[in-house]
Enzyme design. Structure first.
Site, PDB file in Angstrom:
ATOM      1  N   ASN A 261     -18.724 -34.838  33.739  1.00 10.12           N
ATOM      2  CA  ASN A 261     -19.885 -35.457  34.381  1.00 10.12           C
ATOM      3  C   ASN A 261     -19.958 -34.988  35.833  1.00 10.12           C
ATOM      4  O   ASN A 261     -19.038 -35.231  36.615  1.00 10.12           O
ATOM      5  CB  ASN A 261     -19.745 -36.981  34.307  1.00 10.12           C
TER       6      ASN A 261
ATOM      7  N   ASP B 148     -31.740 -28.782  34.712  1.00  7.72           N
ATOM      8  CA  ASP B 148     -32.831 -28.964  33.750  1.00  7.72           C
ATOM      9  C   ASP B 148     -32.611 -30.224  32.912  1.00  7.72           C
ATOM     10  O   ASP B 148     -33.080 -30.315  31.787  1.00  7.72           O
ATOM     11  CB  ASP B 148     -32.930 -27.724  32.849  1.00  7.72           C
TER      12      ASP B 148
ATOM     13  N   GLY C  46     -27.132 -23.870  26.710  1.00 12.04           N
ATOM     14  CA  GLY C  46     -26.778 -22.665  27.447  1.00 12.04           C
ATOM     15  C   GLY C  46     -27.881 -21.673  27.729  1.00 12.04           C
ATOM     16  O   GLY C  46     -27.610 -20.564  28.186  1.00 12.04           O
TER      17      GLY C  46
ATOM     18  N   LYS D 169     -35.507 -30.246  37.646  1.00  5.64           N
ATOM     19  CA  LYS D 169     -36.600 -30.821  36.855  1.00  5.64           C
ATOM     20  C   LYS D 169     -36.872 -32.243  37.321  1.00  5.64           C
ATOM     21  O   LYS D 169     -35.946 -33.000  37.620  1.00  5.64           O
ATOM     22  CB  LYS D 169     -36.245 -30.821  35.369  1.00  5.64           C
TER      23      LYS D 169
ATOM     24  N   TRP E 257     -30.265 -21.586  30.096  1.00  6.02           N
ATOM     25  CA  TRP E 257     -30.373 -21.215  31.517  1.00  6.02           C
ATOM     26  C   TRP E 257     -29.119 -20.481  31.989  1.00  6.02           C
ATOM     27  O   TRP E 257     -29.197 -19.584  32.827  1.00  6.02           O
ATOM     28  CB  TRP E 257     -30.620 -22.462  32.364  1.00  6.02           C
TER      29      TRP E 257
ATOM     30  N   ASP F 254     -21.454 -29.573  31.791  1.00  8.26           N
ATOM     31  CA  ASP F 254     -22.160 -30.516  30.924  1.00  8.26           C
ATOM     32  C   ASP F 254     -21.161 -31.503  30.335  1.00  8.26           C
ATOM     33  O   ASP F 254     -19.965 -31.204  30.247  1.00  8.26           O
ATOM     34  CB  ASP F 254     -22.887 -29.778  29.792  1.00  8.26           C
TER      35      ASP F 254
END
Length: 203
Positions: A95, A118, A59, A158, A61, A79
């Site tokens: 998902n 990320d 958590g 990312k 971000w 998540d």
């Protein structure tokens, strides 16, 4: 060998100045410093915006984004792992690549101003396999933009610095008007992780 690698990783992790600072400041993870650096360089997250944080747990971000958007904005965190509650953050367990999860997100907000991601694929240590997994993951996240990102929206994702990243960046340029490749100081020096900041989604 596995125990030796684990011990080495733990030693590096706990001696990391950003890990120490995150514990001192009671941040959820050292990733806080990465998004803070990206934000200061690019001024992406603004008050009143709706942010989707993909792969949000634990958590860091999401909490950072919540503080930036304020009560006039909203953060949706998603998540496959549970996450402790954060004020002004709606958490969705699921998902992101499943239709049912996208439907749940759309019930909170049909579309968002920013998508943050990320997450990393499972890394094997074999470059050919890892590069392929990174690009596959990145392409899947880019595809999510079609369903959830507003026109002129923004994406922070990312990725992995490799030869293949050039082709992926060309794909992003087809969907966004401007992109930057960024490596935060808080990323470990040996890490090949990079962040792609894309703005003005063309829809």
């Amino acid at each position: 060998m596995k125990n030796m690698c684990s011990n080495w990783w733990l030693s590096e992790h706990y001696s990391d100045k950003f890990v120490k600072e995150s514990k001192k400041c009671k941040y959820r993870s050292r990733a806080w410093f990465k998004i803070d650096e990206i934000q200061k360089k690019n001024n992406i997250i603004k008050p009143g915006m709706v942010v989707l944080d993909i792969g949000s747990s634990p958590g860091g971000w999401s909490k950072y984004s919540s503080q930036k958007v304020g009560m006039s904005g909203k953060v949706i965190a998603c998540d496959i792992d549970l996450m402790n509650p954060i004020p002004n953050v709606s958490f969705i367990l699921g998902n992101i690549f499943e239709k049912i999860t996208i439907k749940k997100i759309k019930k909170v907000k049909k579309k968002v101003h920013i998508i943050l991601c990320d997450i990393s694929p499972n890394i094997t240590g074999l470059s050919i396999i890892d590069h392929s997994r990174w690009i596959s993951l990145n392409n899947n996240i880019l595809n999510i933009c079609k369903y959830l990102l507003l026109k002129n929206g923004k994406l922070i994702i990312k990725s992995f610095n490799s030869v293949e990243i050039k082709n992926f960046c060309k794909k992003i340029e087809n969907s966004f008007k401007k992109i930057k490749i960024f490596k935060p100081i808080s990323s470990r020096s040996r890490s090949k992780e990079i962040y792609i900041v894309a703005v003005n989604y063309k829809l």
